[in-house]
Each structure stands twice: as C-alpha cells, then as structure tokens.
Write a protein that holds these residues in place. Structure first.
Motif, PDB file in Angstrom:
ATOM      1  N   ARG A  82       0.830  -1.206   0.000  1.00  0.00           N
ATOM      2  CA  ARG A  82       0.000   0.000   0.000  1.00  0.00           C
ATOM      3  C   ARG A  82       0.863   1.254   0.000  1.00  0.00           C
ATOM      4  O   ARG A  82       0.466   2.292  -0.551  1.00  0.00           O
ATOM      5  CB  ARG A  82      -0.929  -0.005   1.209  1.00  0.00           C
ATOM      6  CG  ARG A  82      -1.880  -1.193   1.233  1.00  0.00           C
ATOM      7  CD  ARG A  82      -2.904  -1.074   2.326  1.00  0.00           C
ATOM      8  NE  ARG A  82      -3.775   0.084   2.125  1.00  0.00           N
ATOM      9  CZ  ARG A  82      -4.791   0.406   2.920  1.00  0.00           C
ATOM     10  NH1 ARG A  82      -5.056  -0.365   3.980  1.00  0.00           N
ATOM     11  NH2 ARG A  82      -5.530   1.461   2.689  1.00  0.00           N
ATOM     12  N   LEU A  83       2.026   1.186   0.611  1.00  0.00           N
ATOM     13  CA  LEU A  83       2.936   2.332   0.627  1.00  0.00           C
ATOM     14  C   LEU A  83       3.726   2.423  -0.675  1.00  0.00           C
ATOM     15  O   LEU A  83       3.853   3.493  -1.267  1.00  0.00           O
ATOM     16  CB  LEU A  83       3.894   2.231   1.807  1.00  0.00           C
ATOM     17  CG  LEU A  83       3.261   2.269   3.203  1.00  0.00           C
ATOM     18  CD1 LEU A  83       4.297   1.933   4.261  1.00  0.00           C
ATOM     19  CD2 LEU A  83       2.661   3.648   3.474  1.00  0.00           C
ATOM     20  N   LEU A  84       4.256   1.296  -1.123  1.00  0.00           N
ATOM     21  CA  LEU A  84       5.132   1.302  -2.291  1.00  0.00           C
ATOM     22  C   LEU A  84       4.373   1.557  -3.581  1.00  0.00           C
ATOM     23  O   LEU A  84       4.954   2.008  -4.576  1.00  0.00           O
ATOM     24  CB  LEU A  84       5.883  -0.020  -2.378  1.00  0.00           C
ATOM     25  CG  LEU A  84       6.800  -0.332  -1.187  1.00  0.00           C
ATOM     26  CD1 LEU A  84       7.357  -1.752  -1.289  1.00  0.00           C
ATOM     27  CD2 LEU A  84       7.944   0.659  -1.104  1.00  0.00           C
ATOM     28  N   GLY A 115       4.450   6.992  -3.794  1.00  0.00           N
ATOM     29  CA  GLY A 115       5.090   5.675  -3.854  1.00  0.00           C
ATOM     30  C   GLY A 115       6.519   5.718  -4.345  1.00  0.00           C
ATOM     31  O   GLY A 115       7.398   5.007  -3.823  1.00  0.00           O
ATOM     32  N   LYS A 116       6.799   6.572  -5.340  1.00  0.00           N
ATOM     33  CA  LYS A 116       8.151   6.630  -5.902  1.00  0.00           C
ATOM     34  C   LYS A 116       9.161   7.076  -4.841  1.00  0.00           C
ATOM     35  O   LYS A 116      10.261   6.533  -4.733  1.00  0.00           O
ATOM     36  CB  LYS A 116       8.175   7.590  -7.094  1.00  0.00           C
ATOM     37  CG  LYS A 116       9.531   7.675  -7.773  1.00  0.00           C
ATOM     38  CD  LYS A 116       9.456   8.598  -8.992  1.00  0.00           C
ATOM     39  CE  LYS A 116      10.825   8.684  -9.664  1.00  0.00           C
ATOM     40  NZ  LYS A 116      10.785   9.576 -10.868  1.00  0.00           N
ATOM     41  N   ARG A 117       8.761   8.094  -4.066  1.00  0.00           N
ATOM     42  CA  ARG A 117       9.666   8.608  -3.026  1.00  0.00           C
ATOM     43  C   ARG A 117       9.895   7.556  -1.946  1.00  0.00           C
ATOM     44  O   ARG A 117      11.022   7.351  -1.491  1.00  0.00           O
ATOM     45  CB  ARG A 117       9.067   9.876  -2.431  1.00  0.00           C
ATOM     46  CG  ARG A 117      10.001  10.617  -1.504  1.00  0.00           C
ATOM     47  CD  ARG A 117       9.370  11.927  -1.099  1.00  0.00           C
ATOM     48  NE  ARG A 117      10.263  12.722  -0.274  1.00  0.00           N
ATOM     49  CZ  ARG A 117       9.925  13.886   0.281  1.00  0.00           C
ATOM     50  NH1 ARG A 117       8.711  14.384   0.042  1.00  0.00           N
ATOM     51  NH2 ARG A 117      10.792  14.540   1.012  1.00  0.00           N
ATOM     52  N   ILE A 118       8.824   6.877  -1.553  1.00  0.00           N
ATOM     53  CA  ILE A 118       8.962   5.836  -0.517  1.00  0.00           C
ATOM     54  C   ILE A 118       9.827   4.693  -1.037  1.00  0.00           C
ATOM     55  O   ILE A 118      10.694   4.176  -0.312  1.00  0.00           O
ATOM     56  CB  ILE A 118       7.570   5.342  -0.088  1.00  0.00           C
ATOM     57  CG1 ILE A 118       6.802   6.453   0.616  1.00  0.00           C
ATOM     58  CG2 ILE A 118       7.695   4.121   0.816  1.00  0.00           C
ATOM     59  CD1 ILE A 118       5.365   6.096   0.950  1.00  0.00           C
ATOM     60  N   ARG A 119       9.621   4.285  -2.287  1.00  0.00           N
ATOM     61  CA  ARG A 119      10.424   3.198  -2.857  1.00  0.00           C
ATOM     62  C   ARG A 119      11.907   3.555  -2.840  1.00  0.00           C
ATOM     63  O   ARG A 119      12.752   2.722  -2.521  1.00  0.00           O
ATOM     64  CB  ARG A 119       9.969   2.895  -4.281  1.00  0.00           C
ATOM     65  CG  ARG A 119       8.636   2.204  -4.377  1.00  0.00           C
ATOM     66  CD  ARG A 119       8.416   1.617  -5.769  1.00  0.00           C
ATOM     67  NE  ARG A 119       8.438   2.612  -6.828  1.00  0.00           N
ATOM     68  CZ  ARG A 119       7.381   3.313  -7.208  1.00  0.00           C
ATOM     69  NH1 ARG A 119       6.206   3.142  -6.601  1.00  0.00           N
ATOM     70  NH2 ARG A 119       7.465   4.190  -8.200  1.00  0.00           N
ATOM     71  N   ARG A 120      12.208   4.806  -3.213  1.00  0.00           N
ATOM     72  CA  ARG A 120      13.620   5.216  -3.258  1.00  0.00           C
ATOM     73  C   ARG A 120      14.251   5.167  -1.877  1.00  0.00           C
ATOM     74  O   ARG A 120      15.391   4.692  -1.713  1.00  0.00           O
ATOM     75  CB  ARG A 120      13.720   6.631  -3.847  1.00  0.00           C
ATOM     76  CG  ARG A 120      15.154   7.143  -3.974  1.00  0.00           C
ATOM     77  CD  ARG A 120      16.014   6.210  -4.768  1.00  0.00           C
ATOM     78  NE  ARG A 120      17.410   6.619  -4.780  1.00  0.00           N
ATOM     79  CZ  ARG A 120      18.426   5.790  -4.994  1.00  0.00           C
ATOM     80  NH1 ARG A 120      18.196   4.487  -5.208  1.00  0.00           N
ATOM     81  NH2 ARG A 120      19.663   6.242  -5.002  1.00  0.00           N
ATOM     82  N   LEU A 121      13.545   5.623  -0.866  1.00  0.00           N
ATOM     83  CA  LEU A 121      14.088   5.598   0.497  1.00  0.00           C
ATOM     84  C   LEU A 121      14.290   4.163   0.983  1.00  0.00           C
ATOM     85  O   LEU A 121      15.321   3.835   1.610  1.00  0.00           O
ATOM     86  CB  LEU A 121      13.145   6.345   1.444  1.00  0.00           C
ATOM     87  CG  LEU A 121      13.054   7.873   1.227  1.00  0.00           C
ATOM     88  CD1 LEU A 121      11.907   8.457   2.036  1.00  0.00           C
ATOM     89  CD2 LEU A 121      14.373   8.535   1.618  1.00  0.00           C
ATOM     90  N   VAL A 122      13.325   3.290   0.699  1.00  0.00           N
ATOM     91  CA  VAL A 122      13.454   1.891   1.120  1.00  0.00           C
ATOM     92  C   VAL A 122      14.595   1.212   0.374  1.00  0.00           C
ATOM     93  O   VAL A 122      15.341   0.409   0.942  1.00  0.00           O
ATOM     94  CB  VAL A 122      12.123   1.144   0.904  1.00  0.00           C
ATOM     95  CG1 VAL A 122      12.285  -0.338   1.213  1.00  0.00           C
ATOM     96  CG2 VAL A 122      11.030   1.741   1.783  1.00  0.00           C
ATOM     97  N   GLU A 123      14.751   1.545  -0.916  1.00  0.00           N
ATOM     98  CA  GLU A 123      15.866   0.975  -1.676  1.00  0.00           C
ATOM     99  C   GLU A 123      17.209   1.359  -1.075  1.00  0.00           C
ATOM    100  O   GLU A 123      18.122   0.539  -0.983  1.00  0.00           O
ATOM    101  CB  GLU A 123      15.788   1.437  -3.132  1.00  0.00           C
ATOM    102  CG  GLU A 123      14.706   0.750  -3.934  1.00  0.00           C
ATOM    103  CD  GLU A 123      14.578   1.311  -5.333  1.00  0.00           C
ATOM    104  OE1 GLU A 123      13.866   0.715  -6.145  1.00  0.00           O
ATOM    105  OE2 GLU A 123      15.200   2.367  -5.613  1.00  0.00           O
TER     106      GLU A 123
END
Length: 629
Positions: A434-436, A442-450
C-alpha cells in the motif's frame, strides 16, 4: 480235442508266470540283502575300531606337537647311537661314531642356509653335545651315562621349548568347529515400502518409471527416504506425483512432501511421508530464543519436526533483511508478532514499525515501540530520518579506530554487528504494497526503502517487509527491494493467487502457495502454514506467540546510541552554528538546486548526502524550491 489243447497251453502259461514271479521276488530279496549288507559296511566304516581310533589320535597328537617332541627324539637317537658304539668293538665303534657324525653334519649343512645366526650357533652346540656324549658312551658304556644324557639334554632343550611354546594349530579341530558353525542367516525380506514403490510407481507405465527409493528411516511422525530418478530427470518430477504417492501408501492429501537434497545431483529428492503431522497442532513460542553468537532464533517447525531459524544478522557481515508474504488470514500478522517479540526481547535491537494500513495491522505493538508511522506522510518523514541516521553511522564508522585480532591498529570498519552500545535498527513495514504502490508518494517511498535495503545492513539497519504478494508489481515495480529482502529471510505463506517460486525464494517450491489448505482435517485454520524458502523447501508452520501484547509492554529497554538517536529524533547532529554563520534559506535552496541539476533525487537524505547539508537543512531547501516552483 481242441479244448484239451487250449487247457494245456493255459496251464503251461500259468506255470511260466509263477516261475517268473518267483524269480522276481528272489531277485528283489537278494537286492534288499545286498543293500542291507552295504549299509552295514558303511556303518562299519563310519565307526572305526577302538584300536584305530587310538592310532589316529596318537598320530594327530604327534603332528600337532611335533616341534615340542623334536628334542626328545634327538635325545633318543643320541642314546641309540651311543649304545650302538658301546656295543661295537674297536674299529666298528669308530665306524658307528663316524656314521652318526657324518649324518649330523649333513643335516646341519642342509639346514644352515635357512637358520639365523643364533639358530646356527644353537644347532652347533646341540650337535657337539650329542657327538661328545656318544663318544663318551662308546668308551664308558651308555648305561653309565644315560642320566647325564637326559638331564643335560633337557637343559639344552629349554631354549628350543621356550621358542616353540605355542602348539601347532589343530587343523582337524578347527575344521570340526567350522563344520559345526551355524549356517548363515537368509537375507532379510525387502522393505514393504520398497516393494510397493517398485510395483505401483517405478514400473514401466507408472508415474515414476525407473525410479527407486533407498535410505528409508523412521521419524517420529512417519518416515523418510531418498528417491533416485533416472539420469536426465529432475527432482521436481516427484513433486508432481505427491498425490499418487499418497494413494500408494494409503495416506491423505498433504501427507507426502518432497524437497531437493542439498549438494546431491538434481535427479535425487528427499521424500517425507507423514503418518501424523506436527503442523496440525499449534506450536507455541515459549520465550526468547535469540542466539546472539549466531544472530538467529527458531521461527518455524517443519513437517518432520525440525526447527528452522530466522536470521537477524550474520556475525561479522551485518544485518539481514526479510520478507513475509501471504494473503489475508494466512498468518502474516502472527509471523510479525513472532519476529517483533524476539526483537523486542533482545538487548541489542530496536524495532521500528511503519504500517501501511493506518495502524490496524499491529495494534499491540505500535503504541509501545520508540519509532512508528501509520500514515503516508509519517512514513516518508520517518524513512528520511532513518536514512540520515544510517548516513551518520557510515561517517562514524569510516573514522573509527580499532584493533583487529592480529593486534594491528586499524581505521574504518566495513560493517558492524548490533551490540548494546550501538543497537541494530529493525524496520518492519507492514502492508508494504500500500505504501510502495501509492500513486502520489510511492516513488519517493520506494527510493528511500531501496537506499536502506542496499546500504543499511552494513551499519546494522534491516528492513522486514510484509505484503500479500511478493511480486515486483506489488512492490511498486522495485525489483531491488524484493531481491534485497528475499536474499535474507523469506516466510512464504498461503497466497490468494498463483505465484512462482522465484517470487518468494531462490528455489522451486514443491507446491503452489495458493494450493495450501485453508483448514486442517479437524476443521481448525492453517494459519502460519508456510515455506521458509531460504532454508529447507518443506512444509512448515510458524511458532505462535500467545500474548504479543505482553511482549510489547514488557520489552527490554535498549538505550539507543546518541548519534543515531539525534537523527531519529530530528535533532541536529552537529554543534549549533554561531550567530551569522547559519546559511540562509535562499543559500540552502541554491545548493539544493545545483544538486538536483546534477541528477540527485529530490529527497532530503540524498540532497544532504550530495551537498553536505544536514537532513533538516536539506528538507528546508527542498520545501523552499517547491514553494517557488
């Protein structure tokens, strides 16, 4: 007249028949008598006379003790030769002595080549003593010197008897013992499972032609065996025949499991056949099981009773990420309760929770962990602070001074293990899809998690994702996040639709996850039924935490190091600048604009890393640029 002649012929024929019968009876009686006589002769031969028995026994004893009797025979021959010389006169006596001396010399010369040095000396002494006694007996008489012969000869024979104290083996007795030995046991009958396998599975035209099973072993819940397929086949072929195998062995669905044999050829599989299953009963978590030396704790119990671990860190190589995938009702939250309980009870780990469902997934934990986020905005801010804290640890580790195991002074570390002084940060992201996949952020969250998954484990940061399906699309299109997480720990629970084994692990699964049963035969739910694809590919079930709220409220209080705490709490990590030295918002925005033009992603952590600003300065600069856009 004709009748009379016929009667005479009949009488003659009757007489001839009577004579023939008599002759036949006589021959039969004679034959029986001859057989009886032959039998008597055989019995007579089998039972020798007493004198023959004594003769045979004496001969056997002489052969067996021939070496021990040799000195006595030599003394007897010496006495006979001396007596003959004493009885002869003059030249005859000399002739007897010469003859015995010559015979002794020839015997010595023949045996000399086979004798050792000391044996030759002993033989020479014995021969000299014998000839001396014979010469003395020829002069003084054998009767006068008889006692001297046997006494001296006995003393001289002692070395011989000592050397040959062991008697010659009794071949006859050994043969009789061998004859009396019991006959070897008949080979055991083949195992019934091997017979049934060969008849119903391995025969031509059956499910697994040419296959065979071996190494059958009993286990508490059934038995295991090794299956060898013909060369050119792959062990996965066995997984397509599990229902057939269950039918052959009179079992229900899910009672036959197959998995590869680690390090073995691909045509070999390990078969587990369950007559009862430990998975049908809940196995309770009994308390913290973390092994700090190994970085693991027991997480699941397998169908054959083995406990498989979840690894929080590799000693000397940093933290491990994790992935828990399963549909609603599969036991995903219960698996998170287990992982969180072990983390919370540790003295060197701090849990951080980001909940994509607004706090509904982990209500027992969210109020009691030091850092949490339940909204998109909170998640972004917390992830940015986590990246800043991670970068601060990198800066510190690059400059740290330490001494290695060889006593050498070193500067800089490439990874650390979590310790009470610098605890590990375990970031649990529930309902991660739901976050990714969020359309706006989503793009910003994905980048931080990556960033965290790629770099964090070296500084004791790990990410544990929980999602309904581990496909790249469900993770916002980020194969980086999925690959990083499934390279550590993977618990694959029942899914709502078909997924490939490559989505949740690096090995093929024996069965599709969407086919895992919803209920056990007794009607109880199968929550926690899973595969741990980073360990054995065998059906397993997670341990169940009975009271996660008690673990959340009673967790071990771990003091976070000041450097990491300052960034996670949003405080500056450097000294306050003097008045007039603080860059203006415009200056910060200008520096951020240059970084963006150079291709730096538009998030505070990346901008801070590229420009040297603090995380808070980078955030302010981006806000200024956004306001003036």
């Amino acid at each position: 007249m004709t009748t009379t002649k016929t009667r005479k012929t009949a009488k003659a024929k009757t007489a001839q028949d009577a004579k023939a019968a008599a002759a036949k009876a006589k021959a039969k009686a004679s034959k029986a008598a001859d057989a009886a006589a032959a039998e008597d002769e055989d019995e007579a031969e089998e039972t020798p006379a007493p004198l023959d028995q004594a003769h045979r026994e004496a001969r056997r004893l002489v052969v067996r003790y021939r070496r021990q009797l040799a000195p006595l025979a030599a003394m007897g021959a010496t006495q006979a030769a001396g007596a003959a010389a004493a009885a002869a006169d003059g030249a005859a006596a000399v002739g007897v002595l010469a003859a015995t001396g010559a015979a002794t010399g020839v015997a010595y010369a023949i045996g000399r080549r086979r004798l050792g040095r000391w044996s030759r000396a002993y033989a020479a002494v014995a021969c000299t003593a014998s000839m001396s006694w014979q010469a003395a007996a020829a002069v003084a008489g054998a009767d006068h010197l008889q006692a001297l012969l046997w006494l001296g000869g006995g003393v001289l024979a002692l070395p011989w008897w000592i050397r040959h104290s062991e008697r010659t083996p009794d071949v006859t007795a050994e043969q009789s013992v061998q004859d009396a030995a019991p006959a070897p046991e008949a080979p055991a009958a083949p195992d019934w499972r091997t017979v049934r396998w060969g008849k119903y599975l391995a025969a031509q035209g059956r499910a697994l032609p040419g296959s065979k099973i071996s190494e059958i072993a009993e286990i508490p819940y059934g038995w295991t065996a090794t299956v060898d397929l013909p060369r050119g086949e792959h062990w996965e072929k066995v997984t397509g025949c599990l229902a057939t195998i269950a039918s052959v062995f009179d079992l229900g669905d899910g009672r036959v499991l197959a998995e590869p044999v680690h390090g073995a050829p691909v045509y070999r599989a390990r078969l587990t056949v369950l007559t009862t299953s430990p998975l049908e009963k809940v196995t309770k978590w009994t308390g913290p099981g973390l092994d700090a030396a190994e970085g693991t704790f027991p997480a699941v119990v397998t169908a054959d009773g083995e406990r498989l671990p979840w690894r929080l860190w590799w000693p000397g190589a940093g933290m491990c990420h994790g992935l828990i995938a399963g549909t609603t009702g599969s036991g995903k939250s219960a698996a998170l309760d287990l992982v969180l309980s072990e983390i919370a009870m540790s003295d060197r780990l701090i849990p951080v929770i980001i909940d994509g469902s607004g706090g509904m997934s982990l209500p027992d934990w969210i109020p009691h962990v030091p850092y949490q986020a339940t909204t998109i905005e909170e998640a972004i801010e917390l992830l940015e602070r986590l990246v800043a804290a991670m970068d601060a640890r990198f800066d510190k580790l690059r400059k740290v001074r330490w001494t290695d195991k060889h006593g050498r002074a070193r500067v800089g570390r490439n990874s650390i293990d979590p310790t009470p002084d610098m605890p590990g940060i375990a970031i649990i992201i529930d309902e991660a899809h739901r976050l990714l996949m969020d359309s706006d952020h989503g793009k910003r969250i994905r980048r931080l998690v990556e960033i965290i998954t790629q770099m964090g484990r070296k500084v004791a940061f790990s990410v544990i994702l929980a999602t309904q399906q581990a496909s790249v699309s469900q993770l916002g299109g980020s194969s980086v996040i999925r690959d990083m997480c499934k390279g550590g720990n993977v618990i694959a629970l029942r899914t709502g639709e078909r997924v490939s084994g490559g989505m949740v692990g690096n090995v093929a699964l024996p069965e599709p996850l969407h086919t895992l049963p919803l209920e056990w035969p007794d009607g109880s739910p199968t929550q926690g039924l899973c595969y741990v694809t980073t360990a054995r590919a065998i059906r397993s079930r997670t341990l169940w935490v009975e009271d996660p709220y008690a673990c959340a409220t009673g967790q071990t209080q771990v003091r976070l190091d000041a450097l990491t705490r300052a960034h996670l709490d949003g405080a500056e990590t450097q000294a306050e600048p003097a008045a007039g030295d603080e860059p203006s918002t415009g200056e910060l925005a200008a520096r951020a604009r240059v970084a963006l033009e150079d291709g730096t992603p538009a998030d505070p952590a990346e901008i801070a890393r590229a420009t040297g600003m603090t995380w808070r300065q980078a955030k302010t600069a981006l806000a200024e640029l956004h306001a003036n856009a």
